[in-house]
Design a protein around this motif. Structure first.
Motif, mmCIF file in Angstrom:
data_model
loop_
_atom_site.group_PDB
_atom_site.id
_atom_site.type_symbol
_atom_site.label_atom_id
_atom_site.label_comp_id
_atom_site.label_asym_id
_atom_site.label_seq_id
_atom_site.Cartn_x
_atom_site.Cartn_y
_atom_site.Cartn_z
ATOM 1 N N LEU A 262 -15.667 -11.343 10.262
ATOM 2 C CA LEU A 262 -14.464 -12.133 10.533
ATOM 3 C C LEU A 262 -14.238 -13.198 9.466
ATOM 4 N N VAL A 263 -15.346 -13.761 8.943
ATOM 5 C CA VAL A 263 -15.189 -14.787 7.916
ATOM 6 C C VAL A 263 -14.795 -14.156 6.586
ATOM 7 N N MET A 264 -15.481 -13.073 6.215
ATOM 8 C CA MET A 264 -15.264 -12.509 4.887
ATOM 9 C C MET A 264 -13.957 -11.716 4.790
ATOM 10 N N GLU A 265 -13.671 -10.958 5.842
ATOM 11 C CA GLU A 265 -12.490 -10.081 5.757
ATOM 12 C C GLU A 265 -11.298 -10.626 6.525
ATOM 13 N N GLY A 266 -11.554 -11.475 7.466
ATOM 14 C CA GLY A 266 -10.456 -12.035 8.242
ATOM 15 C C GLY A 266 -10.076 -11.127 9.401
ATOM 16 N N VAL A 267 -9.199 -11.638 10.238
ATOM 17 C CA VAL A 267 -8.709 -10.857 11.375
ATOM 18 C C VAL A 267 -7.770 -9.781 10.833
ATOM 19 N N LYS A 268 -8.071 -8.530 11.149
ATOM 20 C CA LYS A 268 -7.213 -7.440 10.634
ATOM 21 C C LYS A 268 -5.969 -7.320 11.513
ATOM 22 N N VAL A 269 -4.829 -7.529 10.903
ATOM 23 C CA VAL A 269 -3.577 -7.495 11.659
ATOM 24 C C VAL A 269 -2.879 -6.168 11.377
ATOM 25 N N PRO A 270 -2.425 -5.470 12.443
ATOM 26 C CA PRO A 270 -1.794 -4.176 12.226
ATOM 27 C C PRO A 270 -0.582 -4.262 11.299
ATOM 28 N N LYS A 271 -0.372 -3.182 10.585
ATOM 29 C CA LYS A 271 0.729 -3.123 9.645
ATOM 30 C C LYS A 271 2.051 -3.406 10.359
ATOM 31 N N LYS B 17 0.816 -1.222 0.000
ATOM 32 C CA LYS B 17 0.000 0.000 0.000
ATOM 33 C C LYS B 17 0.847 1.268 0.000
ATOM 34 N N GLU B 18 1.934 1.236 0.769
ATOM 35 C CA GLU B 18 2.806 2.419 0.770
ATOM 36 C C GLU B 18 3.920 2.202 -0.227
ATOM 37 N N ASN B 19 4.324 3.271 -0.850
ATOM 38 C CA ASN B 19 5.393 3.154 -1.831
ATOM 39 C C ASN B 19 6.746 3.025 -1.156
ATOM 40 N N HIS B 20 7.554 2.150 -1.666
ATOM 41 C CA HIS B 20 8.938 2.071 -1.238
ATOM 42 C C HIS B 20 9.782 2.548 -2.404
ATOM 43 N N SER B 21 10.902 3.197 -2.094
ATOM 44 C CA SER B 21 11.710 3.750 -3.173
ATOM 45 C C SER B 21 12.274 2.631 -4.049
ATOM 46 N N LYS B 22 12.513 1.470 -3.432
ATOM 47 C CA LYS B 22 13.019 0.360 -4.227
ATOM 48 C C LYS B 22 12.043 -0.811 -4.124
ATOM 49 N N ARG B 23 12.037 -1.664 -5.153
ATOM 50 C CA ARG B 23 11.002 -2.684 -5.226
ATOM 51 C C ARG B 23 11.189 -3.798 -4.188
ATOM 52 N N PHE B 24 12.427 -4.236 -4.003
ATOM 53 C CA PHE B 24 12.646 -5.405 -3.142
ATOM 54 C C PHE B 24 13.349 -5.029 -1.846
ATOM 55 N N ALA B 25 13.285 -5.955 -0.906
ATOM 56 C CA ALA B 25 14.119 -5.848 0.291
ATOM 57 C C ALA B 25 14.640 -7.240 0.592
ATOM 58 N N ILE B 26 15.860 -7.292 1.095
ATOM 59 C CA ILE B 26 16.406 -8.577 1.535
ATOM 60 C C ILE B 26 16.548 -8.529 3.046
ATOM 61 N N ILE B 27 16.190 -9.644 3.675
ATOM 62 C CA ILE B 27 16.107 -9.649 5.135
ATOM 63 C C ILE B 27 16.933 -10.801 5.702
ATOM 64 N N GLY C 221 -1.958 -4.434 6.976
ATOM 65 C CA GLY C 221 -3.103 -3.916 7.716
ATOM 66 C C GLY C 221 -4.417 -4.574 7.349
ATOM 67 N N SER C 222 -4.414 -5.419 6.318
ATOM 68 C CA SER C 222 -5.669 -6.059 5.908
ATOM 69 C C SER C 222 -5.812 -7.413 6.590
ATOM 70 N N GLY C 223 -6.825 -8.166 6.190
ATOM 71 C CA GLY C 223 -7.076 -9.469 6.794
ATOM 72 C C GLY C 223 -6.282 -10.593 6.147
ATOM 73 N N THR C 224 -5.477 -10.246 5.148
ATOM 74 C CA THR C 224 -4.665 -11.223 4.436
ATOM 75 C C THR C 224 -3.205 -10.823 4.563
ATOM 76 N N PRO C 225 -2.331 -11.746 4.876
ATOM 77 C CA PRO C 225 -0.924 -11.341 5.006
ATOM 78 C C PRO C 225 -0.339 -10.907 3.657
ATOM 79 N N TYR C 226 0.567 -9.944 3.709
ATOM 80 C CA TYR C 226 1.227 -9.519 2.472
ATOM 81 C C TYR C 226 2.293 -10.532 2.093
ATOM 82 N N LYS C 227 2.919 -11.072 3.098
ATOM 83 C CA LYS C 227 3.940 -12.099 2.855
ATOM 84 C C LYS C 227 4.079 -12.969 4.093
#
Lengths: 554, 174
Positions: free
Chosen positions: A475-484, A54-64, A506-512
């Motif tokens: 809760l079924v349709m959107e899922g548990v909203k987990v803070p960003k 949702k928020e822009n990052h200056s670069k596309r990837f990150a390595i962790i 921040g949504s009910g689905t993990p980004y990764k």
């Protein structure tokens, strides 16, 4: 602590507990941490594709990079942003465990590493085009595989390093991927001189089922059944690890009763996991009777679990913020019965093998991994403890009241097949001890977090008032909203440190979602472990590491 | 009815039957399965083989890990695209009459792994005789699947002949 570092490296910039480091400084930073601060345990390497974030990052990837120190009580997460064309310095010369981890990042995200010994695909097949965990790769786009890899690109350099320029006299043999001793679908390719293994390489990924990609289009609670199928020998421990991580992101803690139930059922899962490992390992040794002694108590546990959860193997018992339901009436008696069976099976089996010369000769001094080597290779759990390293997440980083239970950590001294098996036998005993204490202390009360945004409302409310109905629907349709945020948490699963690294937008689905699978790192050591041994020993080595393909390949 | 022929001479010690039926009876009572176990379902198969469910009651306990010695291929677990050529090669190495059981949701249809790596059902690669549902199937379901194969096997040899000539074209058949 980190300020002692070379001033060129900017450790002060912190973002969500992550140290943000410039990509060009990353290797220097890791080297500093390893050499000056004793961060000699590389937990995991992963990457993120921020292109749909949702928020822009200056670069596309990150390595962790996730690192732990030598006392295993401090976790450092290092992160660097980069674009597709930037090249990362490989850290394989610092940590052996980085070898496969970097290959996975290349395979899944298409990020390149400089000075990696053999940067090629690991989970996907050779003919695969593209990188599936990039956000622009369509989830369901499958690609047909027509041939298998001959693995000579890995084998030849390994043989050369051992002085075999010409290998006409050697015999090459595939152990797996469809082989009775491969415990699932794992391929070991060996070069033999007589029956002695000169050199060996492993190929994995045959059970790669796209767990991490599937997580990205399911809600948090929908992911629970997928976690069952990671280490399917102890499904509930995987449930717990995932739910525990998400609860950490939500900042909630289970009521006491809920935590105790997780301890009891979790330890029971650990027991049945070890049973299956030991049973299979002993079959490989030709000791078939032990298989019946050790496997049959699992049936009693299955009966108990299906009474409790409705399923024998893949239970899906946990939910974010609790579990599906409380223990049933008469659970305690069933559990006692179950433990009695386990103890009997274990005693019967030990009486056959403990003082058995054949067993000892076949398992002692075979497949030795020293303590330092085990840490460097990223071993954890029973495999690490068999090498004499005292690391157990339950002790070093206690959760769920583990610090209040009286139990010992089983340690080996040599790090051979014998130690790995005996550590598991002892861990079963310790788990029984924990279960008995937890059953005695089991408090009354709620099992789920009482928060409408996390736990399902009581069915009575769903059917009788609109608020309850809406609550359930959301809760079924959107899922548990987990803070960003970006978060790592782990538990001690049957095979070692099982952690989840989750990024939420921040949504009910993990980004990764990234799993830190204990098997993956144990498996990466096998090729080197079996060199110089006989084929029959290689089979025992593989079995004693307890490789579960579901967790290994995800 | 009066007993005639060999049975009249030898009494109860001889039963006359058709060669077809005798062979089918022998085959169905001693199936040699090849377990292509890749995932969770293979752990349930361990239960099928162990004391409580005991597959040897059906004469199928001699688990072979050589396709050339097996006549029943049980695919228990997820098959990925990477695994598919191996599965096909194993199937091709088996001799007729050969039977295929697809056990569990993943082998039957890809299950809930609808993604880039999982084969959406093994029947895209090799022909399947019996499908067993479940994730994983209970041991009883495995035994039910085996019994269905035994029923198919008991059919007359003409059926087997026709079956062996069936026209199947999978994704990996060029």
């Amino acid at each position: 602590m980190l300020s002692m570092c070379d001033d060129k490296i900017d450790f002060d910039r912190k973002e969500n507990n992550h140290y943000i480091v410039k990509l060009s400084d990353m290797k220097k930073a890791i080297k500093f941490l390893k050499e000056s601060e004793n961060y000699n345990f590389l937990l995991d390497i992963t990457a993120v594709d921020y292109s749909k974030y949702k928020e822009n990052h200056s670069k596309r990837f990150a390595i962790i990079y996730l690192l732990k120190n030598k006392d295993f009580d401090n976790l450092v997460i290092l992160k660097a942003y980069l674009n597709e064309d930037e090249i990362i310095d490989s850290i394989t010369d610092l940590y052996k465990s980085a070898n496969w981890a970097e290959r996975e990042v290349w395979d899944q995200y298409g990020l390149k590493f400089k000075n990696h010994p053999n940067l090629k695909r690991i989970l996907n097949h050779k003919e695969f085009m593209g990188h599936p965990l990039r956000k622009d790769y369509p989830t369901t786009k499958g690609q047909l595989c027509t041939k298998t890899d001959d693995l000579m690109d890995e084998m030849v350099p390994k043989l050369k390093a051992k002085g075999y320029e010409n290998h006409e006299d050697l015999m090459f043999l595939n152990l797996g991927p469809a082989h009775p001793a491969s415990h699932g679908t794992i391929r070991n390719f060996v070069a033999l001189e007589g029956e002695t293994i000169i050199s060996a390489v492993s190929e994995i990924g045959y059970l790669h089922r796209g767990f991490e990609k599937s997580c990205e289009n399911h809600t948090y609670n929908q992911i629970i059944p997928y976690t069952d199928r990671l280490n399917y020998c102890s499904a509930i421990l995987n449930n717990i690890a995932f739910a525990h991580t998400v609860e950490g992101m939500l900042g909630v803690e289970l009521p006491e009763r809920g935590q105790f139930i997780r301890v009891i059922i979790g330890e029971l899962s650990r027991i049945i996991d070890h049973l299956v490992c030991l049973a299979a390992n002993l079959v490989d040794m030709g000791a078939l009777t032990n298989y019946w002694y050790l496997y049959n108590p699992r049936e009693t546990a299955y009966t108990l679990l299906s009474k409790l959860t409705g399923a024998r193997l893949t239970n899906s018992y946990m939910r974010i913020g609790g579990m599906t339901h409380d223990l049933y009436d008469g659970f305690e008696e069933d559990l006692k019965e179950c433990i009695k069976d386990v103890e009997k099976g274990m005693d019967d089996s030990l009486s056959l093998i403990e003082h058995n010369r054949i067993f000892q000769d076949r398992s002692q001094n075979i497949g030795i991994v020293s303590g330092d080597d085990a840490i460097n290779r990223g071993f954890s759990g029973p495999n690490l403890r068999a090498s004499g390293v005292n690391y157990d997440v339950r002790k070093n980083n206690p959760y769920y009241f583990y610090d209040t239970f009286d139990f010992d950590v089983a340690l080996g001294s040599v790090g051979d097949v014998y130690d790995r098996m005996m550590v598991r036998f002892e861990e079963i005993r310790q788990s029984i001890k924990i279960i008995n204490q937890a059953m005695k202390k089991l408090p009354d009360g709620e099992i789920n977090v009482s928060n409408h945004a996390i736990s399902f409302p009581k069915k009575q409310n769903v059917y009788s008032n609109i608020e309850g109905l809406m609550n359930q629907f959301k809760l079924v349709m959107e899922g548990v909203k987990v803070p960003k945020g970006e978060y790592y948490r782990s538990i001690e699963a049957a095979n070692g440190e099982l952690g989840f690294y989750i990024i939420s937008d921040g949504s009910g689905t993990p980004y990764k979602v990234k799993v830190r699978p204990p098997c993956f790192y144990a498996m990466s050591a096998l090729g080197d472990m079996i060199e110089g041994e006989m084929i029959a020993d290689a089979v025992l080595d593989l079995g004693s590491l307890n490789i579960i393909a579901g967790e290994l390949d995800r | 009815m009066a007993v005639t022929g060999e049975e009249a001479i030898f009494g109860d010690s001889v039963i006359t039957t058709k060669l077809d039926s005798a062979i089918a009876w022998a085959r169905e009572s001693s199936m040699w399965p090849y377990i292509f176990g890749t995932a969770c379902c293979a752990i349930e198969f361990m239960s099928v083989a162990s004391s409580k469910f005991d597959i040897s009651r059906f004469g199928a306990e001699v688990v072979r890990f050589s396709p050339r010695q097996a006549d029943l291929l049980i695919i228990a677990g997820t098959v990925s695209y990477k695994q598919a050529p191996i599965l096909k090669r194993i199937y091709d190495q088996m001799t007729e009459p050969k039977w295929v059981v697809s056990a569990g949701a993943c082998a039957c249809s890809g299950g809930f792994y609808d993604n880039y790596t999982t084969l959406q059902g093994i029947d895209r690669i090799i022909p399947v005789d019996v499908y067993i549902s479940g994730c994983p199937p209970r041991p009883e379901a495995f035994l039910e699947g085996l019994m269905q194969i035994q029923k198919l096997q008991a059919k007359p040899s003409k059926y087997l002949e026709k079956r062996s000539k069936r026209d199947f074209k999978g994704l990996l058949d060029a």
